[in-house]
Design a protein around this motif. Structure first.
Motif, PDB file in Angstrom:
ATOM      1  N   THR A 158       8.482 -26.192 -25.050  1.00 32.66           N
ATOM      2  CA  THR A 158       8.512 -27.902 -25.504  1.00 32.66           C
ATOM      3  C   THR A 158       8.845 -27.433 -27.112  1.00 32.66           C
ATOM      4  O   THR A 158      10.243 -28.113 -27.750  1.00 32.66           O
ATOM      5  N   ALA A 159       8.857 -26.473 -27.844  1.00 34.49           N
ATOM      6  CA  ALA A 159       9.306 -26.272 -29.112  1.00 34.49           C
ATOM      7  C   ALA A 159      10.504 -25.709 -29.485  1.00 34.49           C
ATOM      8  O   ALA A 159      10.876 -26.546 -30.462  1.00 34.49           O
ATOM      9  N   ALA A 160      10.909 -25.072 -28.386  1.00 34.34           N
ATOM     10  CA  ALA A 160      12.493 -24.621 -28.546  1.00 34.34           C
ATOM     11  C   ALA A 160      13.376 -25.759 -28.305  1.00 34.34           C
ATOM     12  O   ALA A 160      14.225 -25.861 -28.721  1.00 34.34           O
ATOM     13  N   VAL A 161      13.042 -26.031 -27.711  1.00 34.43           N
ATOM     14  CA  VAL A 161      13.756 -27.530 -26.408  1.00 34.43           C
ATOM     15  C   VAL A 161      13.841 -28.855 -27.858  1.00 34.43           C
ATOM     16  O   VAL A 161      14.874 -28.824 -28.485  1.00 34.43           O
ATOM     17  N   ARG A 162      12.613 -28.502 -28.435  1.00 32.59           N
ATOM     18  CA  ARG A 162      13.127 -29.377 -30.135  1.00 32.59           C
ATOM     19  C   ARG A 162      13.573 -29.191 -31.054  1.00 32.59           C
ATOM     20  O   ARG A 162      14.352 -29.832 -31.361  1.00 32.59           O
ATOM     21  N   GLY A 218      19.369 -26.760 -20.822  1.00 30.45           N
ATOM     22  CA  GLY A 218      18.134 -25.891 -20.263  1.00 30.45           C
ATOM     23  C   GLY A 218      17.341 -25.089 -21.194  1.00 30.45           C
ATOM     24  O   GLY A 218      17.494 -24.255 -22.220  1.00 30.45           O
ATOM     25  N   TRP A 219      16.307 -24.788 -20.112  1.00 32.86           N
ATOM     26  CA  TRP A 219      15.213 -23.740 -20.552  1.00 32.86           C
ATOM     27  C   TRP A 219      14.764 -22.520 -19.936  1.00 32.86           C
ATOM     28  O   TRP A 219      14.465 -22.545 -18.769  1.00 32.86           O
ATOM     29  N   ALA A 220      14.417 -21.555 -20.750  1.00 34.38           N
ATOM     30  CA  ALA A 220      13.590 -19.955 -19.874  1.00 34.38           C
ATOM     31  C   ALA A 220      12.127 -19.420 -20.482  1.00 34.38           C
ATOM     32  O   ALA A 220      13.114 -19.102 -21.687  1.00 34.38           O
ATOM     33  N   ILE A 221      11.097 -19.611 -20.129  1.00 29.43           N
ATOM     34  CA  ILE A 221      10.268 -18.644 -21.047  1.00 29.43           C
ATOM     35  C   ILE A 221       9.633 -17.885 -19.891  1.00 29.43           C
ATOM     36  O   ILE A 221       9.332 -18.104 -18.453  1.00 29.43           O
ATOM     37  N   ALA A 226       6.601 -32.031 -17.404  1.00 26.78           N
ATOM     38  CA  ALA A 226       6.064 -31.639 -18.928  1.00 26.78           C
ATOM     39  C   ALA A 226       7.167 -31.350 -19.832  1.00 26.78           C
ATOM     40  O   ALA A 226       7.185 -32.280 -20.996  1.00 26.78           O
ATOM     41  N   VAL A 227       7.629 -30.246 -19.945  1.00 22.65           N
ATOM     42  CA  VAL A 227       8.236 -30.272 -21.575  1.00 22.65           C
ATOM     43  C   VAL A 227       9.513 -31.421 -21.429  1.00 22.65           C
ATOM     44  O   VAL A 227       9.354 -31.975 -22.706  1.00 22.65           O
TER      45      VAL A 227
END
Length: 169
Positions: free
Chosen positions: A101-105, A87-90, A133-134
């Motif tokens: 996307t860069a953080a998930v990678r 999971g992520w949030a910006i 999309a990410v």
């Protein structure tokens, strides 16, 4: 490609979590949490790396040494198999620049290096085109739609995205 660093969540990151707890950021994940819930989440994030079940990170813009979001992975049981959920949030003012996307990678590489589970999954709402999309850009495969419980006690219609951490997919 957009460059970000990820840094393990620490006790000084409470303000970032509060800034991520807005209707705009959390509209696809059940809405903002109470102040008490944010404190509980923050403490869980701080202690999480010591559990050996995953880790939460801050997303850092290296050129500005600025924390702009969160990203992480944790264990979950999914269809009778233990997998990593991601999971992520910006922060809104930094969205749309490829940072998620860069953080998930980057987190995929951390999870891959653990060699603990074969698959990582992400479950963004079907109504969240940015997070879907990410997943696509980070190399996940869309398995289809599913009912997913988030936050606890609330079912939502999500996409089930999967990434083979062994590279076999």
């Amino acid at each position: 490609m957009t460059e970000v660093l990820i840094a393990p969540w620490d006790s000084g990151d409470l303000d970032l979590l509060r800034r991520l707890n807005t209707p705009e950021v959390r509209r696809h994940t059940g809405g903002p949490e109470s102040g008490e819930q944010v404190l509980v989440r923050h403490e869980r994030y701080v202690r999480f790396a010591d559990t050996d079940q995953g880790c939460m990170f801050t997303v850092v813009l290296p050129t500005e040494d600025l924390k702009v979001g969160s990203v992480g992975y944790w264990e979950r049981l999914w269809h009778d198999e233990t997998v990593y959920e991601m999971g992520w949030a910006i922060l809104p003012e930094h969205q749309g620049r490829g940072l998620a996307t860069a953080a998930v990678r980057a987190v995929v590489e951390v999870a891959r290096d653990r060699r603990r589970h074969r698959y990582a999954h992400a479950y963004p709402s079907v109504g969240n085109p940015a997070s879907n999309a990410v997943c696509r850009k980070a190399g996940f495969t869309l398995l289809g739609e599913t009912e997913f419980e988030y936050p606890p006690g609330r079912m939502m219609r999500s996409h089930d995205w999967r990434l083979d951490l062994t590279g076999a997919d």
